[in-house]
Motif scaffolding. Structure first.
Motif, PDB file in Angstrom:
ATOM      1  N   SER A 119      13.429  57.518   8.795  1.00 11.77           N
ATOM      2  CA  SER A 119      14.837  57.395   9.160  1.00 11.77           C
ATOM      3  C   SER A 119      15.436  56.074   8.683  1.00 11.77           C
ATOM      4  O   SER A 119      16.640  55.871   8.718  1.00 11.77           O
ATOM      5  N   ASP A 120      14.583  55.164   8.197  1.00 14.81           N
ATOM      6  CA  ASP A 120      15.073  53.860   7.756  1.00 14.81           C
ATOM      7  C   ASP A 120      15.553  53.832   6.317  1.00 14.81           C
ATOM      8  O   ASP A 120      15.723  52.775   5.737  1.00 14.81           O
ATOM      9  N   PHE A 121      15.724  55.006   5.725  1.00 12.21           N
ATOM     10  CA  PHE A 121      16.065  55.030   4.304  1.00 12.21           C
ATOM     11  C   PHE A 121      17.305  54.195   3.977  1.00 12.21           C
ATOM     12  O   PHE A 121      17.306  53.415   3.028  1.00 12.21           O
ATOM     13  N   GLU A 122      18.360  54.354   4.771  1.00 13.12           N
ATOM     14  CA  GLU A 122      19.605  53.623   4.487  1.00 13.12           C
ATOM     15  C   GLU A 122      19.384  52.113   4.569  1.00 13.12           C
ATOM     16  O   GLU A 122      19.901  51.352   3.764  1.00 13.12           O
ATOM     17  N   ALA A 123      18.605  51.690   5.570  1.00 13.31           N
ATOM     18  CA  ALA A 123      18.335  50.262   5.729  1.00 13.31           C
ATOM     19  C   ALA A 123      17.568  49.732   4.514  1.00 13.31           C
ATOM     20  O   ALA A 123      17.873  48.659   3.980  1.00 13.31           O
ATOM     21  N   LEU A 124      16.592  50.530   4.048  1.00 13.12           N
ATOM     22  CA  LEU A 124      15.818  50.107   2.881  1.00 13.12           C
ATOM     23  C   LEU A 124      16.708  50.051   1.637  1.00 13.12           C
ATOM     24  O   LEU A 124      16.651  49.116   0.847  1.00 13.12           O
ATOM     25  N   ASN A 125      17.554  51.062   1.509  1.00 16.23           N
ATOM     26  CA  ASN A 125      18.491  51.122   0.394  1.00 16.23           C
ATOM     27  C   ASN A 125      19.343  49.849   0.354  1.00 16.23           C
ATOM     28  O   ASN A 125      19.489  49.206  -0.692  1.00 16.23           O
ATOM     29  N   HIS A 126      19.848  49.468   1.498  1.00 13.23           N
ATOM     30  CA  HIS A 126      20.708  48.296   1.602  1.00 13.23           C
ATOM     31  C   HIS A 126      19.927  47.024   1.238  1.00 13.23           C
ATOM     32  O   HIS A 126      20.393  46.179   0.472  1.00 13.23           O
ATOM     33  N   ALA A 127      18.690  46.912   1.778  1.00 13.64           N
ATOM     34  CA  ALA A 127      17.868  45.730   1.495  1.00 13.64           C
ATOM     35  C   ALA A 127      17.574  45.633   0.002  1.00 13.64           C
ATOM     36  O   ALA A 127      17.652  44.555  -0.594  1.00 13.64           O
ATOM     37  N   ILE A 128      17.248  46.784  -0.613  1.00 13.49           N
ATOM     38  CA  ILE A 128      16.938  46.768  -2.044  1.00 13.49           C
ATOM     39  C   ILE A 128      18.162  46.365  -2.852  1.00 13.49           C
ATOM     40  O   ILE A 128      18.080  45.559  -3.782  1.00 13.49           O
ATOM     41  N   GLU A 129      19.324  46.891  -2.470  1.00 13.88           N
ATOM     42  CA  GLU A 129      20.550  46.520  -3.192  1.00 13.88           C
ATOM     43  C   GLU A 129      20.793  45.020  -3.131  1.00 13.88           C
ATOM     44  O   GLU A 129      21.142  44.392  -4.117  1.00 13.88           O
ATOM     45  N   ARG A 130      20.592  44.457  -1.956  1.00 14.23           N
ATOM     46  CA  ARG A 130      20.841  43.018  -1.823  1.00 14.23           C
ATOM     47  C   ARG A 130      19.820  42.198  -2.597  1.00 14.23           C
ATOM     48  O   ARG A 130      20.159  41.216  -3.244  1.00 14.23           O
TER      49      ARG A 130
END
Ligand code: GTP
Length: 601
Positions: A362-373
């Motif tokens: 369920s943390d996909f969005e959080a990971l996506n955001h971290a990777i983008e940053r």
């Protein structure tokens, strides 16, 4: 400062030979930083760098030093002041592209060698990088305070391996300060000043960039010709984008705005770039509306290195050199990057790939955001979304090497609090099908086993490895390299106790556990370094792992046919230990297509 009073140099060394400590001492000696700022290594700024004691991003620092040429000169006035730019290079050559770009802005290099350990594999690699870039090399035998120091032996090695004259070497201890007073005079007297023309149109080499929360994208640049003023409009030769320069100055070692950078200077600029993706290391920046020849790409070979961090993990490094054959193979994938070479920079070439998944789906969005940053500050990682039946939604990431991958993982966890699962690293293989089409496979699970499209030929990337070891370990190392499908290219001695070997090895065989094994069979005495070699034709197969008859996509690997049986057996045996006991039977199988190689229940 006129350019004849500027010196641009870097410090190159094998891991742990004292490069960062020496840099700190030089900054202290010139009053650039105060003694004992509490941060042991000033130039290594990222948290991961401090923890691991490695340099990941190149930093630059400007210092000033007064010096009179020649001894015995009686001069009533103060000696003239020189502006010295120390361009720090990452010691681990996952970042070899950064190393070669940093060296392109220098005219000289201090080659630091540990007085007890002597010449090691990276010393060899670094020497040749500097030598091929035509730099003046000042050999420094460091750590002479150690009880086991043997400077004479190291001087003899430098003479026999690189033809460096022992008379030119300086003996130092960056720890006690002994001999350090000779370093900057040698830099000023021996290293030529930067050769650029102040009257020519502006050309700047982009050395590095990073994202700062307050200032935005900051670029480190070396002014090769001409001068840059605050308010100037500049363009990128690579992207043709135009920017206004809001701030310009040098690092001393903090930002020191000067409003101008002259020919030969190295400093920072802040322009309106929105992302570091716009700032390509190696790019040429010039005044908007002026037409200039982009600065050339250095042909120095690029090296990869394996080394061990404090936790004992092994890493591999990266490669860039591109031979004509290699271009031929990769032409369909990399036409854009080869074209990019012609404007003076080379985009990152990814040699190690792995899947990254959130530990909790369920943390996909959080990971996506971290990777983008994080990719804001590390444009050299390639990211594409992928999905796995076993692990859910995630990313396929391409890295310059294993160290680069590990640093990326660690930063994701430390700086962005991401909790991740990563799949076993793989290398880019090339497969040719019966219809003549070729694909580069970055994820073994995607290799099609469609019977209508037979694989007719495959290639795998190889490296040329340099190994330096005490002579008693030669037999064990030869055995290891042949187990890893290596081909011996050279075998000689650098002195009575140390052997020097060159091997051609498949990259795949060294990215997984080679360095650990090499270290363990040589009681930690081996040093290892590698550089890119060609792709070679190979007999590769896709090995699937099946649980109750279902392939687990995240566990698929590509292996050499002769090794498939052994790898399959090891994997199923390991899995049997890891999978919790259940009330029903689970079959664990390793298979190539329909052929089962190993099975456990
Ligand atoms: P990377 O940044 O990983 O490439 O390493 P480095 O080459 O910068 O080495 P670093 O300066 O981090 O030094 C490695 C270790 O050697 C540190 O523990 C230093 O304190 C120690 N060291 C550095 N110079 C000397 C010296 O002259 N004598 C002794 N005894 N130790 C030294």
């Amino acid at each position: 400062y006129p350019s004849d009073r500027i010196r641009n140099f870097s410090i190159i060394a094998h891991v742990d030979h004292g490069k960062s400590t020496l840099a700190d001492r030089l900054l202290e000696l010139t009053g650039t930083i105060k003694r004992g700022l509490g941060q042991p290594q000033y130039l290594d700024k990222l948290q991961v760098e401090r923890e691991r004691g490695i340099t990941v991003k190149a930093q630059t620092a400007t210092m000033f030093h007064r010096h009179n040429f020649g001894s015995g000169v009686t001069n009533t006035q103060d000696p003239p002041s020189f502006l010295l730019n120390l361009i720090d290079t990452p010691g681990h050559v996952d970042f070899s592209y950064e190393v070669s770009r940093s060296l392109a802005a220098c005219q000289g290099a201090l080659l630091v060698v540990d007085a007890a350990q002597g010449v090691q594999a990276q010393t060899v690699a670094n020497f040749y990088l500097a030598f091929e870039s035509n730099l003046t090399i000042i050999p420094i035998i460091n750590k002479i305070d150690q009880p086991t120091a043997d400077p004479d032996r190291v001087l003899a090695q430098l003479k026999s391996m690189f033809d460096l004259d022992p008379k030119d070497a300086l003996l130092t201890s960056a720890k006690t300060g002994q001999g350090l007073e000779h370093v900057l005079p040698a830099v000023i007297e021996r290293i030529p000043h930067p050769p650029g023309k102040s009257s020519a149109p502006l050309r700047m080499l982009l050395l590095d960039s990073y994202f700062d929360e307050y200032k935005g994208v900051i670029c480190h640049v070396a002014v090769v010709d001409g001068a840059l003023h605050k308010g100037d409009k500049i363009s990128s030769a690579a992207t043709s984008q135009t920017y206004e320069v809001f701030d310009v100055g040098f690092m001393n070692p903090e930002f020191k705005p000067t409003g101008v950078l002259m020919t030969g200077q190295v400093g920072y600029i802040v322009s309106g770039m929105r992302s570091t993706k716009e700032a390509r290391v190696g790019d040429t920046l010039h005044h908007a509306r002026s037409i200039v020849e982009p600065l050339p790409v250095h042909q120095a070979t690029n090296h990869g290195t394996l080394f061990e961090d404090f936790s004992g993990t092994m890493y591999s490094l990266h490669l860039f050199a591109r031979t004509p054959d290699f271009v031929h193979f990769l032409s369909s994938f990399e036409v854009a990057s080869v074209m990019a070479d012609s404007v003076g920079f080379r985009p990152a070439k990814h040699m190690v790939f792995s899947g990254l998944y959130p530990a909790d789906g369920s943390d996909f969005e959080a990971l996506n955001h971290a990777i983008e940053r994080l990719t804001c500050n590390d444009a050299s990682v390639s990211i594409t979304k992928e999905s796995s039946t076993a692990l859910g939604l995630g990313f396929r990431c391409g890295f310059l090497g294993l160290l680069h991958m590990d640093v990326f993982h660690q930063r994701l966890e430390q700086e962005y609090g991401a909790c991740i699962i990563s799949t076993t690293p793989t290398v880019p293989y090339i497969f040719e099908y019966s219809d003549g089409s070729k694909v580069q496979v970055q994820n073994p699970a995607t290799l099609s086993s469609n019977p209508g499209k037979r694989i007719t030929k495959c290639w795998e990337p190889t490296v040329t490895a340099t190994i330096i070891i005490p002579s008693e370990y030669v037999g064990a190392v030869i055995t290891l390299c042949s187990e890893r499908r290596g081909e011996q290219l050279e075998y000689s001695y650098i002195d009575s106790q140390r052997a020097f070997m060159k091997y051609r090895l498949p990259l795949r065989e060294i990215v997984v556990d080679f360095y650990n094994e090499l270290k363990s069979i040589t009681s930690g005495y081996a040093s290892f370094d590698y550089e890119d070699a060609d792709y070679q034709v190979s007999d590769l197969v896709k090995l699937d792992i099946l649980l109750n008859g279902q392939p687990v996509d995240a566990m698929a690997t590509i292996v050499h046919n002769l090794k498939a049986q052994r790898v399959g057996r090891e994997l199923v045996e390991k899995l049997k230990k890891f999978i919790d006991r259940q009330m029903f039977e689970i079959t664990i199988q390793a298979a190539i297509g329909a052929k089962v190689l190993a099975r456990e229940t």
